[in-house]
Design a protein around this motif. Structure first.
Motif, PDB file in Angstrom:
ATOM      1  N   THR A  11      30.130  27.093  47.894  1.00 59.63           N
ATOM      2  CA  THR A  11      30.193  26.664  46.450  1.00 59.63           C
ATOM      3  C   THR A  11      29.535  27.589  45.355  1.00 59.63           C
ATOM      4  N   GLY A  12      28.433  28.231  45.817  1.00 58.24           N
ATOM      5  CA  GLY A  12      27.762  29.113  44.937  1.00 58.24           C
ATOM      6  C   GLY A  12      28.657  30.377  44.743  1.00 58.24           C
ATOM      7  N   LEU A  13      29.323  31.018  45.945  1.00 59.91           N
ATOM      8  CA  LEU A  13      30.194  32.138  45.769  1.00 59.91           C
ATOM      9  C   LEU A  13      31.474  31.809  44.782  1.00 59.91           C
ATOM     10  N   LEU A  14      31.964  30.718  44.940  1.00 56.39           N
ATOM     11  CA  LEU A  14      33.307  30.289  44.362  1.00 56.39           C
ATOM     12  C   LEU A  14      32.958  30.139  42.784  1.00 56.39           C
ATOM     13  N   LEU A  15      31.589  29.764  42.472  1.00 58.02           N
ATOM     14  CA  LEU A  15      31.450  29.509  41.126  1.00 58.02           C
ATOM     15  C   LEU A  15      31.225  30.988  40.420  1.00 58.02           C
ATOM     16  N   LEU A  16      30.398  31.829  41.008  1.00 61.24           N
ATOM     17  CA  LEU A  16      30.332  32.968  40.470  1.00 61.24           C
ATOM     18  C   LEU A  16      31.461  33.959  40.315  1.00 61.24           C
ATOM     19  N   ASN A  17      32.441  33.628  41.467  1.00 61.61           N
ATOM     20  CA  ASN A  17      33.738  34.515  41.390  1.00 61.61           C
ATOM     21  C   ASN A  17      34.801  33.939  40.195  1.00 61.61           C
ATOM     22  N   PHE A  18      34.544  32.572  40.029  1.00 58.90           N
ATOM     23  CA  PHE A  18      35.190  32.042  39.016  1.00 58.90           C
ATOM     24  C   PHE A  18      34.785  32.478  37.639  1.00 58.90           C
ATOM     25  N   CYS A  19      33.550  32.615  37.408  1.00 59.90           N
ATOM     26  CA  CYS A  19      32.915  32.909  36.032  1.00 59.90           C
ATOM     27  C   CYS A  19      33.198  34.435  35.818  1.00 59.90           C
ATOM     28  N   MET A  20      33.097  35.373  36.858  1.00 59.58           N
ATOM     29  CA  MET A  20      33.477  36.408  36.857  1.00 59.58           C
ATOM     30  C   MET A  20      34.721  37.208  36.458  1.00 59.58           C
ATOM     31  N   TYR A  21      35.723  36.247  37.297  1.00 59.09           N
ATOM     32  CA  TYR A  21      37.249  36.193  37.149  1.00 59.09           C
ATOM     33  C   TYR A  21      37.505  36.172  35.636  1.00 59.09           C
ATOM     34  N   ILE A  22      36.689  35.240  34.996  1.00 58.36           N
ATOM     35  CA  ILE A  22      36.904  34.488  33.469  1.00 58.36           C
ATOM     36  C   ILE A  22      36.672  35.812  32.614  1.00 58.36           C
ATOM     37  N   ILE A  23      35.500  36.262  32.861  1.00 55.06           N
ATOM     38  CA  ILE A  23      35.030  37.597  32.214  1.00 55.06           C
ATOM     39  C   ILE A  23      35.906  38.686  32.197  1.00 55.06           C
ATOM     40  N   VAL A  24      36.384  38.920  33.467  1.00 61.55           N
ATOM     41  CA  VAL A  24      37.180  40.109  33.732  1.00 61.55           C
ATOM     42  C   VAL A  24      38.593  39.897  32.873  1.00 61.55           C
ATOM     43  N   ALA A  25      39.291  38.719  32.806  1.00 61.23           N
ATOM     44  CA  ALA A  25      40.395  38.297  32.014  1.00 61.23           C
ATOM     45  C   ALA A  25      40.062  38.209  30.717  1.00 61.23           C
ATOM     46  N   ALA A  26      39.137  38.249  30.099  1.00 62.55           N
ATOM     47  CA  ALA A  26      38.691  38.086  28.844  1.00 62.55           C
ATOM     48  C   ALA A  26      38.765  39.498  28.241  1.00 62.55           C
ATOM     49  N   ILE A  27      37.937  40.365  28.864  1.00 62.75           N
ATOM     50  CA  ILE A  27      37.550  41.953  28.692  1.00 62.75           C
ATOM     51  C   ILE A  27      39.165  42.377  28.807  1.00 62.75           C
ATOM     52  N   VAL A  68      43.774  48.139  33.635  1.00 64.95           N
ATOM     53  CA  VAL A  68      43.767  46.722  32.876  1.00 64.95           C
ATOM     54  C   VAL A  68      44.748  46.027  33.433  1.00 64.95           C
ATOM     55  N   VAL A  69      46.093  46.464  33.564  1.00 63.22           N
ATOM     56  CA  VAL A  69      46.982  45.412  34.041  1.00 63.22           C
ATOM     57  C   VAL A  69      46.813  44.809  35.350  1.00 63.22           C
ATOM     58  N   PHE A  70      46.426  45.745  36.419  1.00 58.96           N
ATOM     59  CA  PHE A  70      45.979  45.295  37.335  1.00 58.96           C
ATOM     60  C   PHE A  70      44.776  44.205  37.458  1.00 58.96           C
ATOM     61  N   ALA A  71      43.807  44.541  36.734  1.00 63.27           N
ATOM     62  CA  ALA A  71      42.556  43.729  36.476  1.00 63.27           C
ATOM     63  C   ALA A  71      42.946  42.343  36.282  1.00 63.27           C
ATOM     64  N   LEU A  72      43.978  42.496  35.130  1.00 61.61           N
ATOM     65  CA  LEU A  72      44.582  40.938  34.494  1.00 61.61           C
ATOM     66  C   LEU A  72      45.219  40.363  35.565  1.00 61.61           C
ATOM     67  N   ILE A  73      45.938  40.759  36.532  1.00 59.26           N
ATOM     68  CA  ILE A  73      46.617  40.309  37.341  1.00 59.26           C
ATOM     69  C   ILE A  73      45.753  39.745  38.549  1.00 59.26           C
ATOM     70  N   ALA A  74      44.840  40.538  38.898  1.00 59.21           N
ATOM     71  CA  ALA A  74      43.814  40.048  39.923  1.00 59.21           C
ATOM     72  C   ALA A  74      42.872  38.797  39.343  1.00 59.21           C
ATOM     73  N   SER A  75      42.461  38.964  38.171  1.00 58.05           N
ATOM     74  CA  SER A  75      41.639  37.787  37.545  1.00 58.05           C
ATOM     75  C   SER A  75      42.543  36.452  37.276  1.00 58.05           C
ATOM     76  N   VAL A  76      43.877  36.611  37.025  1.00 54.63           N
ATOM     77  CA  VAL A  76      44.767  35.448  37.175  1.00 54.63           C
ATOM     78  C   VAL A  76      44.712  34.880  38.445  1.00 54.63           C
ATOM     79  N   VAL A  77      44.948  35.679  39.507  1.00 58.83           N
ATOM     80  CA  VAL A  77      45.123  35.175  40.869  1.00 58.83           C
ATOM     81  C   VAL A  77      43.781  34.773  41.222  1.00 58.83           C
ATOM     82  N   GLY A  78      42.740  35.186  40.792  1.00 55.30           N
ATOM     83  CA  GLY A  78      41.470  34.761  41.361  1.00 55.30           C
ATOM     84  C   GLY A  78      41.186  33.448  40.734  1.00 55.30           C
ATOM     85  N   GLY A  79      41.429  33.155  39.598  1.00 55.58           N
ATOM     86  CA  GLY A  79      41.397  32.055  38.742  1.00 55.58           C
ATOM     87  C   GLY A  79      41.950  30.827  39.802  1.00 55.58           C
TER      88      GLY A  79
END
Length: 162
Positions: A11-27, A68-79
């Motif tokens: 649960t902790g890792l999932l919440l951490l990953n979710f928040c980090m993927y949101i930040i990567v998607a925003a940037i 940037v393109v692959f980071a966006l794809i990774a962040s959407v799939v990570g979400g």
């Protein structure tokens, strides 16, 4: 049950990953927006430059566009992985494990691809602070996503032995 001991870790890792993927998607969204706004218009009398690249980002180097393109794809799939992971943690049974594990592995492989492009961008040296932040987050995500996969698989392995 021994598998329940790994549930807070997952649960902790999932919440951490979710928040980090949101930040990567925003940037990444910021970088993509800036690239679109600073692109040039090709009119009837305008010719393309000699070294025109369709993926051009004004705030980095030659690897920035692909990164940037692959980071966006990774962040959407990570979400999406986080959404499936929340469902698995909520039920915490063998029926929800395959979907959570498979999308987590896909998100991890895409994150590794984006991390490789981040390493290439670091090698080229010219980048701004936001891109450095996105690079660091993807490097951290490549490890934490793997640990999350181990946590949900370890719990199922322990459960099967008992």
């Amino acid at each position: 049950m021994a598998g329940e001991q790994l549930k807070p870790v997952a649960t902790g890792l999932l919440l951490l990953n979710f928040c980090m993927y949101i930040i990567v998607a925003a940037i990444g969204g910021w970088a993509l927006n800036k690239a679109i706004n600073h692109g040039f218009v090709i009119g009837p009398d305008l010719v393309l430059p000699a070294h025109f690249a369709p993926i051009y980002f004004p705030m980095g180097n030659a690897a920035t566009g692909f990164f940037v393109v692959f980071a966006l794809i990774a962040s959407v799939v990570g979400g999406a992985s986080a959404i499936a992971g929340f469902q698995h943690i909520r039920t915490w049974d063998a029926d929800s494990l395959p979907s959570a594990a498979s999308i987590a592995i896909v998100a991890w492989t895409l994150t590794l691809l984006a991390m490789g492009l981040a390493c290439k961008e670091m090698e080229k040296h010219i980048r701004n602070a936001r891109l450095k932040t996105m690079e660091a987050f993807l490097i951290i995500l490549s490890a934490t996503q793997l640990f999350y996969i181990f946590a949900i698989h370890g719990a199922s392995t322990i459960r099967r032995r008992i």
